[in-house]
Each structure stands twice: as C-alpha cells, then as structure tokens.
Design a protein around this motif. Structure first.
Motif, short mmCIF file in Angstrom:
data_model
loop_
_atom_site.label_atom_id
_atom_site.label_comp_id
_atom_site.label_asym_id
_atom_site.label_seq_id
_atom_site.Cartn_x
_atom_site.Cartn_y
_atom_site.Cartn_z
N SER A 99 -2.40 2.43 0.93
CA SER A 99 -2.96 1.07 0.89
C SER A 99 -4.17 1.01 -0.02
O SER A 99 -4.32 0.08 -0.81
CB SER A 99 -3.39 0.61 2.28
N VAL A 100 -5.05 1.99 0.12
CA VAL A 100 -6.27 2.00 -0.67
C VAL A 100 -5.95 2.15 -2.15
O VAL A 100 -6.48 1.43 -2.99
CB VAL A 100 -7.22 3.12 -0.19
N ARG A 144 -4.75 -1.03 -3.50
CA ARG A 144 -5.83 -1.98 -3.67
C ARG A 144 -6.63 -1.69 -4.94
O ARG A 144 -7.17 -2.59 -5.57
CB ARG A 144 -6.75 -1.93 -2.44
N TYR A 145 -6.72 -0.43 -5.30
CA TYR A 145 -7.41 -0.04 -6.54
C TYR A 145 -6.64 -0.51 -7.76
O TYR A 145 -7.22 -0.75 -8.81
CB TYR A 145 -7.55 1.48 -6.63
N TYR A 163 -4.69 5.58 -10.69
CA TYR A 163 -5.68 6.08 -9.74
C TYR A 163 -6.02 7.56 -9.94
O TYR A 163 -7.21 7.92 -10.00
CB TYR A 163 -5.19 5.80 -8.31
N PRO A 203 -16.32 0.98 -7.55
CA PRO A 203 -16.59 1.50 -6.21
C PRO A 203 -17.14 0.44 -5.26
O PRO A 203 -16.76 0.39 -4.09
CB PRO A 203 -17.64 2.59 -6.45
N MET A 225 -14.39 -1.89 -4.11
CA MET A 225 -13.53 -1.24 -3.13
C MET A 225 -14.21 -1.10 -1.78
O MET A 225 -13.60 -1.30 -0.74
CB MET A 225 -13.10 0.13 -3.64
#
Lengths: 155, 155
Positions: B33-34, B37-38, B49, B124, B127
DNA sequence: CCCAAATGAATCGTGCACAACTTAGTTGCG
DNA sequence: CGCAACTAAGTTGTGCACGATTCATTTGGG
C-alpha cells in the motif's frame, strides 16, 4: 554532521531524506526479510509466499471468486490469474466458470489442497518464533500496520 | 465459529492460519500500500520506488560501490545491476570500474542526479502526511520493524 | 428489445527480487 | 612464483506486482 543540509534536521525526522529515518524503508525491508525467512518453510510445501497467502484465504473460505480473493489480498487479477494457474497446475486448486455468471471464476480446493492445510499448521508458529516479539509487541505492530494500510489506501 | 478447528483459537493468535491474524500479511500488505501511494509522487521524478531508495543512499553518500549499496538496502547485485543500468540510462548515475580493484564498480551521481535531490525533498513529508501517524506511533512502528528485521535476519 | 455502459478475468509489457551460475579479477598460502 | 580459494558484478530463469488493454458476459436505461 551533515544535518545542516536537511530542512528538518532537529530530531524530528519526518522530512528527512536519510534512509534510516524512513518508515517506508523499514517497512519494505522488514517485509522482504520476513518473506525470505518464510521461504525455506514454504519450500517444504512447494509454495511461494504469495501462493501461501492465497491458500490461507482458501483454507479459511473455500469457494471464492477471483474477485473475492483479490479483495481479501488487495491484489489485481493480473497478479492472481497466473498465480492461480500455477496452483491449479500443482493440483491444489480447481478453477471453474460460474454457470449463472460466465464472467466469474469460482476457486475451490482440491483434496490435495485441503490436505496441505495440516502440513501448513506449523508455519505460523515457527515464524512467530523467528520474529521474536512479545505478544504485546506483536499486537501493537499489527494494529499500527493496519492503521497505515487504512490511512494510505483511503483516497 | 470455525475456531474449533484451530489448534490455538483461544484469543492468542500466534499459531492461527487465519489471514487477519498474520503479522506477515499486515506487513506485506502495508508495504505494498505504501509503495503504491509513493507511485504518483515518484512518477513526477521518473523514479520507481526501489530506484528512489537507491537515490536516497547516493544523496546521503555519493561514491559508493554496488556492494556497499547492496549492504545498505539489503539487496543482491542481481537486483541492483539492471536497476543501476536504468538509472545510468536516465542520466542520474555514473558507473565506473575502480582502478585499484577492477572487480568493484563505483557509483557516483551525475549533476542531474544530484539536482533531483531538491525535487525529492517534498516526498517524505507528503508520505508522512498520508500515513497519518503521530510522531510517537511513527517511532514505535519503526523500532518494532527494525526489531523484526534484526531478529529474522539473524541466523 | 437493443445497445451502451459496466463488470470479471485474462493477457501483455515493464520492473523488481532472488537463487543459481558465470566471468573477471584479487589474494594468500605452499 | 603458481594456483586454488575467494570476491565483486553481472547474467539467466522464475515468479510476483501492477498499469493498460482486451475479451466475453451481464446489466440497465430508453
């Protein structure tokens, strides 16, 4: 020493570009380590880690659509279709178009797939031991991870 | 209702085969998920990523060997070599065999790679906002993830 | 009833991850 | 010195992930 170049280098690491401050890296890195630790255990069962997750879902709820499985694991059909083909080729899963809706494919466990469940019982406990968290830490991190997942998936 | 079939179904979920009890799934799922999102943020920078992680390392410490980079990210050369080729093709990174040890390849940032750092500064913080954790939760989960990583990597 | 929009799965292309292997270069010990 | 052991990168093959697209089927509005 090189903190002078960072916009927010005063302890609060929220905006830092340093790798060790990044939650995302801790997450990415821990996830890969854990998967790697599962590998030898799952090799015994002839499963990859994502295949193991699919089997967990099917052991919990036999007869599910590809769509339902995707919802449970948050995975696209483009990931699941080839994976399920491999599980079918391994004789663990049966795929069949639904009679009342030919668009949908129903997944069921074969006897062999159902039987594998017994051999898989040792896996979670072994992993829990390898992670070495207290019951409380285990619960805490699970809660926080689910919170991150919810927050980040929302919108 | 189906807990009777589980060996340890009395609240303690350590040995359960249920997906929702598995720390490994919370981890795997949150990590994906993270990363997802990035994606739109990193698309702006034309980075994936893992490429972003490589750039984080290089922004922190320019001139590093492939080996050193692999140690920092816990990644094999078989993953990094093609990734670094793509970063080189994108004009962000320069690769050069070391004169005093021709086995080793030294990575340096190009001016363009160095310049990208400024555009990455916003990432950062954006996020951190998306994850929506308090400073304390952020620290807690990072510590626990590093603990898991250490325990699981050991041996 | 008809056809346009929606839906479920599969396919294709790109980019990780990683094990196993290869290639090239270095080191150390007899 | 000579060569075996070791080391650093890179290559190859398999299996995820995922966006974009395709295809078949279903559904709903006019």
């Amino acid at each position: 020493m090189n903190e002078g170049t960072d916009a927010t280098a005063h302890g609060g690491a929220r905006g830092s570009l340093q790798l060790r401050d990044q939650l995302c890296f801790a997450l990415y890195s821990a996830s890969r380590s854990v998967t790697a630790r599962y590998r030898p255990l799952l090799d015994e069962l002839n499963l990859t880690y994502p295949q193991y997750l699919v089997m967990l879902v099917l052991w919990e709820q036999d007869e599910i659509s590809v769509r339902g499985l995707g919802a449970a694991l948050q995975l696209e059909s483009s990931t699941l279709s080839p994976l399920l083909k491999r599980l079918e080729a391994a004789g663990l899963v049966h795929r069949e178009r639904r009679a009342d809706d030919e668009r949908s494919v129903t997944l069921t466990l074969t006897p062999s797939g159902l039987a594998l469940r017994d051999r898989a019982r040792a896996v979670p406990l072994a992993m829990s031991g390898a992670m070495g968290l207290t019951e409380e830490q285990d619960e805490t991190v699970k809660e926080l991870l689910r919170l991150i997942n919810d927050n980040v998936s929302r919108s």
